[in-house]
Design a protein around this motif. Structure first.
Motif, PDB file in Angstrom:
ATOM      1  N   LYS A 130       8.728  -6.556   7.922  1.00 13.52           N
ATOM      2  CA  LYS A 130       9.338  -6.457   9.257  1.00 13.52           C
ATOM      3  C   LYS A 130      10.778  -5.971   9.165  1.00 13.52           C
ATOM      4  O   LYS A 130      11.182  -5.034   9.869  1.00 13.52           O
ATOM      5  CB  LYS A 130       9.283  -7.825   9.950  1.00 13.52           C
ATOM      6  CG  LYS A 130       9.841  -7.840  11.380  1.00 13.52           C
ATOM      7  CD  LYS A 130       9.671  -9.215  11.998  1.00 13.52           C
ATOM      8  CE  LYS A 130      10.301  -9.303  13.376  1.00 13.52           C
ATOM      9  NZ  LYS A 130       9.640  -8.435  14.374  1.00 13.52           N
ATOM     10  N   ASP A 131      11.550  -6.579   8.277  1.00 13.47           N
ATOM     11  CA  ASP A 131      12.981  -6.262   8.168  1.00 13.47           C
ATOM     12  C   ASP A 131      13.217  -4.826   7.698  1.00 13.47           C
ATOM     13  O   ASP A 131      14.172  -4.170   8.122  1.00 13.47           O
ATOM     14  CB  ASP A 131      13.643  -7.251   7.193  1.00 13.47           C
ATOM     15  CG  ASP A 131      15.154  -7.143   7.159  1.00 13.47           C
ATOM     16  OD1 ASP A 131      15.798  -7.657   8.089  1.00 13.47           O
ATOM     17  OD2 ASP A 131      15.688  -6.528   6.209  1.00 13.47           O
ATOM     18  N   SER A 132      12.318  -4.327   6.854  1.00 14.26           N
ATOM     19  CA  SER A 132      12.478  -2.971   6.311  1.00 14.26           C
ATOM     20  C   SER A 132      12.019  -1.887   7.281  1.00 14.26           C
ATOM     21  O   SER A 132      12.226  -0.699   7.029  1.00 14.26           O
ATOM     22  CB  SER A 132      11.680  -2.845   5.012  1.00 14.26           C
ATOM     23  OG  SER A 132      10.283  -2.950   5.270  1.00 14.26           O
ATOM     24  N   GLY A 133      11.354  -2.307   8.372  1.00 13.66           N
ATOM     25  CA  GLY A 133      10.829  -1.336   9.321  1.00 13.66           C
ATOM     26  C   GLY A 133       9.411  -0.887   9.019  1.00 13.66           C
ATOM     27  O   GLY A 133       8.851  -0.069   9.750  1.00 13.66           O
ATOM     28  N   TYR A 134       8.828  -1.407   7.932  1.00 13.00           N
ATOM     29  CA  TYR A 134       7.459  -1.036   7.575  1.00 13.00           C
ATOM     30  C   TYR A 134       6.475  -1.558   8.624  1.00 13.00           C
ATOM     31  O   TYR A 134       5.589  -0.837   9.074  1.00 13.00           O
ATOM     32  CB  TYR A 134       7.122  -1.596   6.189  1.00 13.00           C
ATOM     33  CG  TYR A 134       5.783  -1.186   5.637  1.00 13.00           C
ATOM     34  CD1 TYR A 134       5.653  -0.052   4.844  1.00 13.00           C
ATOM     35  CD2 TYR A 134       4.638  -1.936   5.889  1.00 13.00           C
ATOM     36  CE1 TYR A 134       4.421   0.335   4.330  1.00 13.00           C
ATOM     37  CE2 TYR A 134       3.398  -1.569   5.379  1.00 13.00           C
ATOM     38  CZ  TYR A 134       3.294  -0.429   4.603  1.00 13.00           C
ATOM     39  OH  TYR A 134       2.068  -0.062   4.089  1.00 13.00           O
ATOM     40  N   ALA A 289       5.756  -5.541  -1.908  1.00 14.32           N
ATOM     41  CA  ALA A 289       6.538  -4.558  -1.148  1.00 14.32           C
ATOM     42  C   ALA A 289       6.671  -3.251  -1.919  1.00 14.32           C
ATOM     43  O   ALA A 289       6.596  -2.158  -1.340  1.00 14.32           O
ATOM     44  CB  ALA A 289       7.909  -5.137  -0.818  1.00 14.32           C
ATOM     45  N   HIS A 290       6.853  -3.346  -3.242  1.00 13.55           N
ATOM     46  CA  HIS A 290       6.977  -2.134  -4.051  1.00 13.55           C
ATOM     47  C   HIS A 290       5.659  -1.357  -4.070  1.00 13.55           C
ATOM     48  O   HIS A 290       5.661  -0.119  -3.992  1.00 13.55           O
ATOM     49  CB  HIS A 290       7.402  -2.491  -5.478  1.00 13.55           C
ATOM     50  CG  HIS A 290       7.689  -1.288  -6.322  1.00 13.55           C
ATOM     51  ND1 HIS A 290       6.711  -0.672  -7.076  1.00 13.55           N
ATOM     52  CD2 HIS A 290       8.822  -0.565  -6.501  1.00 13.55           C
ATOM     53  CE1 HIS A 290       7.237   0.371  -7.694  1.00 13.55           C
ATOM     54  NE2 HIS A 290       8.520   0.454  -7.368  1.00 13.55           N
ATOM     55  N   ILE A 291       4.540  -2.064  -4.171  1.00 10.97           N
ATOM     56  CA  ILE A 291       3.232  -1.399  -4.142  1.00 10.97           C
ATOM     57  C   ILE A 291       3.048  -0.612  -2.840  1.00 10.97           C
ATOM     58  O   ILE A 291       2.460   0.474  -2.830  1.00 10.97           O
ATOM     59  CB  ILE A 291       2.101  -2.441  -4.314  1.00 10.97           C
ATOM     60  CG1 ILE A 291       2.069  -2.955  -5.757  1.00 10.97           C
ATOM     61  CG2 ILE A 291       0.737  -1.862  -3.940  1.00 10.97           C
ATOM     62  CD1 ILE A 291       1.130  -4.124  -5.968  1.00 10.97           C
ATOM     63  N   LEU A 292       3.584  -1.155  -1.758  1.00 11.17           N
ATOM     64  CA  LEU A 292       3.476  -0.496  -0.452  1.00 11.17           C
ATOM     65  C   LEU A 292       4.439   0.678  -0.306  1.00 11.17           C
ATOM     66  O   LEU A 292       4.410   1.383   0.700  1.00 11.17           O
ATOM     67  CB  LEU A 292       3.724  -1.505   0.670  1.00 11.17           C
ATOM     68  CG  LEU A 292       2.700  -2.640   0.789  1.00 11.17           C
ATOM     69  CD1 LEU A 292       3.143  -3.644   1.844  1.00 11.17           C
ATOM     70  CD2 LEU A 292       1.311  -2.101   1.117  1.00 11.17           C
ATOM     71  N   GLY A 293       5.310   0.887  -1.301  1.00  9.97           N
ATOM     72  CA  GLY A 293       6.213   2.027  -1.287  1.00  9.97           C
ATOM     73  C   GLY A 293       7.518   1.796  -0.539  1.00  9.97           C
ATOM     74  O   GLY A 293       8.225   2.753  -0.192  1.00  9.97           O
ATOM     75  N   ILE A 294       7.857   0.541  -0.305  1.00 15.12           N
ATOM     76  CA  ILE A 294       9.110   0.245   0.396  1.00 15.12           C
ATOM     77  C   ILE A 294      10.285   0.456  -0.545  1.00 15.12           C
ATOM     78  O   ILE A 294      10.258   0.050  -1.712  1.00 15.12           O
ATOM     79  CB  ILE A 294       9.097  -1.197   0.951  1.00 15.12           C
ATOM     80  CG1 ILE A 294       7.954  -1.337   1.973  1.00 15.12           C
ATOM     81  CG2 ILE A 294      10.426  -1.559   1.607  1.00 15.12           C
ATOM     82  CD1 ILE A 294       7.729  -2.732   2.488  1.00 15.12           C
ATOM     83  N   ASP A 295      11.328   1.089  -0.033  1.00 15.90           N
ATOM     84  CA  ASP A 295      12.505   1.435  -0.823  1.00 15.90           C
ATOM     85  C   ASP A 295      13.189   0.183  -1.388  1.00 15.90           C
ATOM     86  O   ASP A 295      13.293  -0.846  -0.716  1.00 15.90           O
ATOM     87  CB  ASP A 295      13.488   2.206   0.070  1.00 15.90           C
ATOM     88  CG  ASP A 295      14.773   2.565  -0.652  1.00 15.90           C
ATOM     89  OD1 ASP A 295      14.745   3.476  -1.478  1.00 15.90           O
ATOM     90  OD2 ASP A 295      15.793   1.902  -0.382  1.00 15.90           O
ATOM     91  N   GLY A 296      13.668   0.276  -2.629  1.00 17.98           N
ATOM     92  CA  GLY A 296      14.297  -0.858  -3.300  1.00 17.98           C
ATOM     93  C   GLY A 296      15.498  -1.412  -2.561  1.00 17.98           C
ATOM     94  O   GLY A 296      15.714  -2.638  -2.514  1.00 17.98           O
ATOM     95  N   ASP A 297      16.322  -0.547  -1.959  1.00 18.55           N
ATOM     96  CA  ASP A 297      17.494  -1.019  -1.212  1.00 18.55           C
ATOM     97  C   ASP A 297      17.071  -1.812   0.018  1.00 18.55           C
ATOM     98  O   ASP A 297      17.713  -2.805   0.387  1.00 18.55           O
ATOM     99  CB  ASP A 297      18.372   0.162  -0.792  1.00 18.55           C
ATOM    100  CG  ASP A 297      19.104   0.793  -1.973  1.00 18.55           C
ATOM    101  OD1 ASP A 297      19.279   0.098  -2.999  1.00 18.55           O
ATOM    102  OD2 ASP A 297      19.483   1.983  -1.878  1.00 18.55           O
ATOM    103  N   LYS A 298      15.992  -1.376   0.658  1.00 19.71           N
ATOM    104  CA  LYS A 298      15.493  -2.114   1.830  1.00 19.71           C
ATOM    105  C   LYS A 298      14.908  -3.468   1.418  1.00 19.71           C
ATOM    106  O   LYS A 298      15.056  -4.456   2.134  1.00 19.71           O
ATOM    107  CB  LYS A 298      14.445  -1.276   2.565  1.00 19.71           C
ATOM    108  CG  LYS A 298      15.019  -0.074   3.290  1.00 19.71           C
ATOM    109  CD  LYS A 298      13.956   0.661   4.083  1.00 19.71           C
ATOM    110  CE  LYS A 298      14.568   1.811   4.887  1.00 19.71           C
ATOM    111  NZ  LYS A 298      13.540   2.539   5.672  1.00 19.71           N
ATOM    112  N   ILE A 299      14.243  -3.495   0.263  1.00 22.95           N
ATOM    113  CA  ILE A 299      13.721  -4.766  -0.249  1.00 22.95           C
ATOM    114  C   ILE A 299      14.875  -5.717  -0.545  1.00 22.95           C
ATOM    115  O   ILE A 299      14.848  -6.897  -0.172  1.00 22.95           O
ATOM    116  CB  ILE A 299      12.872  -4.534  -1.518  1.00 22.95           C
ATOM    117  CG1 ILE A 299      11.601  -3.747  -1.177  1.00 22.95           C
ATOM    118  CG2 ILE A 299      12.521  -5.870  -2.180  1.00 22.95           C
ATOM    119  CD1 ILE A 299      10.770  -3.341  -2.382  1.00 22.95           C
ATOM    120  N   ARG A 300      15.928  -5.190  -1.200  1.00 20.46           N
ATOM    121  CA  ARG A 300      17.089  -6.019  -1.539  1.00 20.46           C
ATOM    122  C   ARG A 300      17.735  -6.602  -0.282  1.00 20.46           C
ATOM    123  O   ARG A 300      18.072  -7.791  -0.218  1.00 20.46           O
ATOM    124  CB  ARG A 300      18.110  -5.196  -2.328  1.00 20.46           C
ATOM    125  CG  ARG A 300      19.293  -6.026  -2.843  1.00 20.46           C
ATOM    126  CD  ARG A 300      20.341  -5.185  -3.554  1.00 20.46           C
ATOM    127  NE  ARG A 300      19.821  -4.537  -4.747  1.00 20.46           N
ATOM    128  CZ  ARG A 300      19.522  -3.249  -4.831  1.00 20.46           C
ATOM    129  NH1 ARG A 300      19.698  -2.449  -3.785  1.00 20.46           N
ATOM    130  NH2 ARG A 300      19.060  -2.743  -5.952  1.00 20.46           N
TER     131      ARG A 300
END
Length: 449
Positions: A130-134, A289-300
């Protein structure tokens, strides 16, 4: 069951944490939602404020006779009048797990199962998405502090679901990504033996959709029998796992750490909730989250903004003089992780644990583990066993735990606890349990502050 053709749904046990998430799902889709529960709670009041009609007596005259779907929780007794009326009159009556089964069939499903950690990991994953916009549809077994909800929706055809092993309901799910945290013995009133429970967890992984992924805790018993497809293992710090943490630092009751995987790394993640086990939970969530391709900065950024789940290592009071943590822990391994993490974060403080055992059968089956874990505290107050769905078992009381403990222990009623706390200060206080011990939380907060 076609979830798109339902105009009115009735819930029997609507106030349950899993049931209320599905009730909110239908309510947000514009479906008429009503239901029954035994008692009014803060959660049922929220549901009523959101437009759901709820009553608190088992009364046929109050149920919705126009409902074209009736959902019930397995915790409802077989003799329940409303449940039997719907069955006798040939309504479509299903368990909560049947609705989740249909959701996992139609959406890209991320499910989290295991004896411990599933609420935290599923909420972490849902928050990162949710927070990353995914985006995702979240069906959670706890109340997210960030959103004060256990459900949220999205146009994204992705669902994050906490997969509950009680009543074997998680075996109906068909995940695309499945997380498995632990296979420790629990719910032996349902499974009979630890081996039978392990078999159920193994079967859960075999229900992963073709070309799906399993993310399993490193070192699980019978690991070789789990899903044979793509499989990643995570660990707190064992570098033999696919994903693990390094450079862990404790800071202000939280942690800074790196997540390292064979092919990628995210450095300087900040987690602002307590419990070293929550660092490990974060590793699983970050891996998804990484498997889904979410950017590392957004995960952080998402991990740093995660505020936790109510009653999961939740800081009720935290200052230089007093720390009060409230937690849902109701299994010996959860209590062990809770107490050791709290003592590590706040070394040198006298630790008092107030624990309410949950279920007579669980107390009987795991008594040695409860005694050993609780003995890690400096002093313990035991409340009487919370029966939940069970009738008393002769000879099974809180004294059974107390007799085997090595730490100082006293058995009290809830009102006695409040009086005791007025006269006895503890610099590190923990309340734990899955029953109604949460009713003590606000009175205790007032006392310790």
């Amino acid at each position: 069951m076609d979830l798109n053709n339902i105009h009115s749904v009735y819930f029997i046990g609507i106030g349950g944490i899993g049931m209320s998430a599905i009730a909110r799902y239908f309510n947000e889709k514009g479906v008429k939602v009503s239901g029954y529960d035994r008692t009014a709670t803060a959660l049922t009041k929220q549901l009523e404020e959101e437009g759901m009609k709820i009553h608190y007596s088992d009364d046929i005259s109050l149920l919705d006779k126009d409902a074209n779907l009736v959902v019930y929780t397995p915790a409802i007794p077989a003799a329940h009048t409303e449940l039997n009326w719907y069955r006798d009159n040939n309504y479509e009556v299903v368990k909560r797990s049947d609705v989740l089964q249909e959701i996992t069939r139609t959406l890209f499903a991320i499910t989290v199962a295991g004896t411990h950690g599933k609420t935290t990991i599923s909420t972490m994953i849902a928050h990162i998405l949710k927070d990353s916009g995914y985006g995702c549809n979240a069906f959670l077994g706890g109340i997210s502090v960030n959103y004060n909800k256990n459900f949220w929706s999205s146009d994204k055809q992705v669902a994050v679901i906490e997969a509950d092993e009680y009543d074997r309901s998680f075996l109906k799910l068909s995940p695309d990504i499945a997380v498995l945290t632990a296979m420790d013995a629990d719910h032996l009133d349902i499974y009979g033996t630890p081996e039978a429970m392990e078999e159920a967890f193994i079967q859960y992984t075999h229900n992963i959709k073709p070309n799906g992924t399993l993310i399993a805790h490193f070192g699980l018993h019978r690991d070789s029998e789990l899903y044979a497809g793509k499989k990643l293992r995570y660990s707190l710090q064992n570098n033999a796992a696919n994903a693990y943490a390094a450079n862990i630092q404790m800071k202000n009751g939280g942690y800074i750490f790196d997540v390292i995987e064979q092919d990628w790394m995210i450095e300087n993640l900040e987690l602002h909730i307590g419990g070293m086990h929550n660092v490990e939970n974060a590793i699983a969530a970050v891996t998804v989250a990484h498997i889904l391709g979410i950017d590392g900065d957004k995960i952080r950024a998402a991990v740093a903004s995660f505020k936790g789940i109510k009653r999961r290592f939740e800081y009720v009071v935290k200052n230089d003089h007093q720390v009060y943590v409230d937690d849902y822990a109701h299994h010996p391994e959860e209590l062990k992780a809770l107490i050791t993490s709290a003592k590590a974060l706040f070394p040198g403080r006298k630790t008092t644990v107030i624990f309410q055992p949950h279920l007579f059968s669980r107390t009987r089956d795991l008594v040695d583990g409860f005694a050993a874990s609780l003995s890690l505290a400096d002093e313990v107050i035991l409340l009487p066993i919370y029966p939940a769905r069970e009738l008393p078992i002769p000879g099974v009381t809180s004294e059974l735990i107390a007799e085997k403990m090595t730490a100082p222990v006293t058995i009290m009623q809830k009102d006695e606890v409040l009086q005791w706390l007025k006269d006895n200060k503890s610099p590190l206080l923990i309340t734990a349990g899955a029953g109604d011990i949460d009713q003590l939380r606000e009175p205790i907060k007032q006392i310790v502050q």
